[in-house]
Design a protein around this motif. Structure first.
Motif, PDB file in Angstrom:
ATOM      1  N   ILE A  22      -5.333   3.609  -4.491  1.00 26.40           N
ATOM      2  CA  ILE A  22      -4.828   3.995  -3.165  1.00 26.40           C
ATOM      3  C   ILE A  22      -3.960   2.890  -2.584  1.00 26.40           C
ATOM      4  N   ILE A  23      -4.389   1.637  -2.724  1.00 19.72           N
ATOM      5  CA  ILE A  23      -3.611   0.518  -2.186  1.00 19.72           C
ATOM      6  C   ILE A  23      -2.261   0.407  -2.876  1.00 19.72           C
ATOM      7  N   MET A  24      -2.242   0.633  -4.173  1.00 22.72           N
ATOM      8  CA  MET A  24      -1.008   0.430  -4.935  1.00 22.72           C
ATOM      9  C   MET A  24      -0.103   1.663  -4.979  1.00 22.72           C
TER      10      MET A  24
ATOM     11  N   GLU B 194     -10.715  -7.498 -12.842  1.00 30.83           N
ATOM     12  CA  GLU B 194     -10.874  -6.048 -12.715  1.00 30.83           C
ATOM     13  C   GLU B 194      -9.641  -5.424 -12.076  1.00 30.83           C
ATOM     14  N   VAL B 195      -9.176  -6.051 -11.002  1.00 35.31           N
ATOM     15  CA  VAL B 195      -8.026  -5.521 -10.284  1.00 35.31           C
ATOM     16  C   VAL B 195      -6.782  -5.552 -11.165  1.00 35.31           C
ATOM     17  N   LYS B 196      -6.559  -6.647 -11.876  1.00 34.06           N
ATOM     18  CA  LYS B 196      -5.399  -6.744 -12.773  1.00 34.06           C
ATOM     19  C   LYS B 196      -5.423  -5.640 -13.817  1.00 34.06           C
ATOM     20  N   LYS B 197      -6.601  -5.342 -14.361  1.00 30.02           N
ATOM     21  CA  LYS B 197      -6.730  -4.313 -15.385  1.00 30.02           C
ATOM     22  C   LYS B 197      -6.373  -2.938 -14.814  1.00 30.02           C
ATOM     23  N   ILE B 198      -6.841  -2.668 -13.604  1.00 33.92           N
ATOM     24  CA  ILE B 198      -6.557  -1.362 -12.985  1.00 33.92           C
ATOM     25  C   ILE B 198      -5.071  -1.231 -12.680  1.00 33.92           C
ATOM     26  N   ILE B 199      -4.460  -2.286 -12.118  1.00 36.37           N
ATOM     27  CA  ILE B 199      -3.034  -2.251 -11.779  1.00 36.37           C
ATOM     28  C   ILE B 199      -2.205  -2.058 -13.032  1.00 36.37           C
ATOM     29  N   ALA B 200      -2.587  -2.723 -14.115  1.00 30.77           N
ATOM     30  CA  ALA B 200      -1.856  -2.579 -15.378  1.00 30.77           C
ATOM     31  C   ALA B 200      -1.934  -1.135 -15.883  1.00 30.77           C
TER      32      ALA B 200
ATOM     33  N   GLY C 162      -0.670   4.642  -2.785  1.00 30.35           N
ATOM     34  CA  GLY C 162      -0.731   5.484  -1.610  1.00 30.35           C
ATOM     35  C   GLY C 162      -1.683   6.653  -1.812  1.00 30.35           C
ATOM     36  N   TYR C 163      -1.823   7.476  -0.753  1.00 31.07           N
ATOM     37  CA  TYR C 163      -2.801   8.569  -0.825  1.00 31.07           C
ATOM     38  C   TYR C 163      -2.447   9.645   0.192  1.00 31.07           C
ATOM     39  N   ASN C 164      -2.508  10.896  -0.241  1.00 34.64           N
ATOM     40  CA  ASN C 164      -2.236  12.013   0.657  1.00 34.64           C
ATOM     41  C   ASN C 164      -3.320  13.079   0.594  1.00 34.64           C
ATOM     42  N   GLY C 165      -4.488  12.693   0.078  1.00 37.14           N
ATOM     43  CA  GLY C 165      -5.561  13.653  -0.165  1.00 37.14           C
ATOM     44  C   GLY C 165      -6.281  14.144   1.078  1.00 37.14           C
ATOM     45  N   ARG C 166      -5.975  13.547   2.253  1.00 43.71           N
ATOM     46  CA  ARG C 166      -6.700  13.967   3.461  1.00 43.71           C
ATOM     47  C   ARG C 166      -5.756  14.528   4.526  1.00 43.71           C
ATOM     48  N   VAL C 167      -4.591  14.954   4.084  1.00 44.89           N
ATOM     49  CA  VAL C 167      -3.622  15.536   5.022  1.00 44.89           C
ATOM     50  C   VAL C 167      -4.190  16.795   5.664  1.00 44.89           C
ATOM     51  N   SER C 168      -4.937  17.584   4.872  1.00 44.06           N
ATOM     52  CA  SER C 168      -5.513  18.826   5.396  1.00 44.06           C
ATOM     53  C   SER C 168      -6.514  18.566   6.514  1.00 44.06           C
ATOM     54  N   GLU C 169      -7.052  17.343   6.585  1.00 44.04           N
ATOM     55  CA  GLU C 169      -7.997  16.988   7.645  1.00 44.04           C
ATOM     56  C   GLU C 169      -7.282  16.444   8.879  1.00 44.04           C
ATOM     57  N   GLY C 170      -5.964  16.356   8.818  1.00 44.82           N
ATOM     58  CA  GLY C 170      -5.202  15.856   9.956  1.00 44.82           C
ATOM     59  C   GLY C 170      -4.782  14.415   9.834  1.00 44.82           C
ATOM     60  N   TYR C 171      -5.217  13.731   8.771  1.00 45.22           N
ATOM     61  CA  TYR C 171      -4.843  12.331   8.588  1.00 45.22           C
ATOM     62  C   TYR C 171      -3.451  12.238   7.971  1.00 45.22           C
ATOM     63  N   GLY C 172      -2.753  11.144   8.298  1.00 44.45           N
ATOM     64  CA  GLY C 172      -1.419  10.952   7.775  1.00 44.45           C
ATOM     65  C   GLY C 172      -1.431  10.510   6.320  1.00 44.45           C
ATOM     66  N   ILE C 173      -0.251  10.479   5.735  1.00 49.11           N
ATOM     67  CA  ILE C 173      -0.101  10.023   4.349  1.00 49.11           C
ATOM     68  C   ILE C 173      -0.088   8.501   4.341  1.00 49.11           C
ATOM     69  N   MET C 174      -0.947   7.931   3.506  1.00 47.36           N
ATOM     70  CA  MET C 174      -0.962   6.471   3.394  1.00 47.36           C
ATOM     71  C   MET C 174       0.102   6.024   2.397  1.00 47.36           C
ATOM     72  N   PRO C 175       0.987   5.101   2.785  1.00 49.16           N
ATOM     73  CA  PRO C 175       2.015   4.615   1.867  1.00 49.16           C
ATOM     74  C   PRO C 175       1.412   3.640   0.847  1.00 49.16           C
ATOM     75  N   PRO C 176       2.120   3.372  -0.241  1.00 45.59           N
ATOM     76  CA  PRO C 176       1.642   2.394  -1.237  1.00 45.59           C
ATOM     77  C   PRO C 176       1.814   0.970  -0.725  1.00 45.59           C
ATOM     78  N   VAL C 177       0.898   0.541   0.114  1.00 46.60           N
ATOM     79  CA  VAL C 177       1.027  -0.752   0.787  1.00 46.60           C
ATOM     80  C   VAL C 177       1.139  -1.904  -0.205  1.00 46.60           C
ATOM     81  N   GLY C 178       0.320  -1.879  -1.227  1.00 40.73           N
ATOM     82  CA  GLY C 178       0.334  -2.970  -2.197  1.00 40.73           C
ATOM     83  C   GLY C 178       1.663  -3.103  -2.915  1.00 40.73           C
ATOM     84  N   THR C 179       2.257  -1.968  -3.271  1.00 40.83           N
ATOM     85  CA  THR C 179       3.551  -1.971  -3.958  1.00 40.83           C
ATOM     86  C   THR C 179       4.675  -2.333  -2.998  1.00 40.83           C
ATOM     87  N   ASN C 180       4.669  -1.723  -1.812  1.00 37.99           N
ATOM     88  CA  ASN C 180       5.730  -1.979  -0.837  1.00 37.99           C
ATOM     89  C   ASN C 180       5.789  -3.446  -0.425  1.00 37.99           C
TER      90      ASN C 180
END
Length: 335
Positions: free
Chosen positions: A274-276, A326-332, A278-296
């Motif tokens: 989600i950090i790298m 762990e984080v490096k492995k996931i990002i890769a 972004g995420y839009n899985g909760r738009v139906s609940e009224g929440y906004g789209i989260m941008p890829p903060v880590g990448t941006n």
């Protein structure tokens, strides 16, 4: 020599001298500047909507409080990835034949610098909420509310952009709060403000006058152990604007991190993704789209790890800490 008594010769001599000086003092240097300060490769001209948003930015006097210039000082490091160069402004063209370009570099920082705001905060939902009531996302903000850039309607059409405003900031307003064309243009312009990377091989300007770092501690005391990036500071700079300092988010606008299933999950896979990305899985609940903060924001794995561990150990959360490996492995794996 009758030049001083012949007004025609005197006039022609003065005219020639004026034209000569104009060419060599004004025109040629200006042409050289155009060549030497061409737009950076990868930079993009403003779209029609973004250009209209720039006009709104000017009309509302935003330049009185916000600059668009990253100086070569250490204190400006938080506003951009590098100090600004002349080529950053090379795409500013005349508004029309009668009006020169507004560079909007500004001279006051009552509010933060906006040079790289499109990367620092790329969420349109955040910008709309911030314009409607700045205190809703930044409690200490002194920025005035631009609520007149929004309309209130009982019914929203499909093409309308509805802004989810928490009840405590609606001030008795009922109905749906809809962004006007002016608000849409202004947010488009703000999101377009991004620093363009310099071409490979071109020397990058440095930030000057940083804090001096010594090799040891005063009075011969042992040097403190290096603890890595400050997760609290990184959270404040990259996440707090939406999820708030207390981790509770904003009801109906941005989800809470306190007690979040994603944060409490022992596996950091979803949280890193989600950090790298972004995420839009909760738009139906009224929440906004989260941008890829880590990448941006070009966050390093060490910084992402620090943010995640801060979220997992704050506001009553007590989840398993993650390691940089762990984080490096996931990002890769995301690449």
């Amino acid at each position: 020599m009758d030049i001083y008594t012949n007004h025609k010769r005197l006039y022609l001599a003065a005219l020639c001298l004026f034209v000569f000086l104009t060419i060599f003092v004004a025109i040629i240097p200006a042409l050289n500047n155009q060549v030497n300060n061409a737009p950076l490769p990868g930079s993009k001209p403003l779209t029609a909507l973004e250009a209209a948003g720039k006009g709104i930015f000017i009309a509302e006097g935003c330049v009185a409080c916000h600059t668009q210039q990253v100086r070569n000082l250490e204190m400006d490091r938080s506003w951009g990835t590098r100090p600004g160069v002349a080529a950053d402004y090379a795409r500013n063209t005349r508004t029309d034949i009668w009006r020169n370009t507004a560079t909007l570099m500004g001279s006051e920082r009552t509010g933060p610098d906006l040079t790289n705001i499109g990367n620092r905060q790329s969420s349109a939902d955040w910008h709309f909420l911030h314009l409607y009531n700045p205190r809703s996302v930044m409690p200490a903000s002194v920025m005035p509310s631009y609520s007149w850039l929004f309309t209130v309607s009982d019914y929203a059409y499909t093409e309308d952009v509805v802004v989810t405003v928490p009840e405590e900031f609606r001030k008795g307003v009922t109905g749906k709060i809809v962004a006007s064309p002016q608000a849409l243009a202004l947010v488009a312009y703000l999101k377009s403000l991004k620093q363009t990377p310099l071409p490979t091989g071109k020397p990058v300007p440095v930030f000057l006058y940083g804090k001096a770092t010594g090799s040891g501690s005063p009075a011969g005391l042992p040097s403190p152990a290096k603890t890595g990036p400050d997760g609290n500071a990184l959270y404040a700079a990259n996440c707090q604007g939406c999820h708030q300092e207390n981790g509770l988010g904003l009801a109906g606008a941005f989800p809470p991190l306190k007690g979040s299933k994603v944060v409490l999950d022992n596996s950091p896979d979803v949280q890193v993704t989600i950090i790298m990305k972004g995420y839009n899985g909760r738009v139906s609940e009224g929440y906004g789209i989260m941008p890829p903060v880590g990448t941006n924001n070009n966050l390093k794995p060490e910084e992402v790890t620090a943010i995640i561990n801060h979220e997992r150990g704050s506001w009553g959360n007590n989840s398993k800490k993650v390691t940089v490996e762990e984080v490096k492995k996931i990002i890769a794996s995301l690449k």
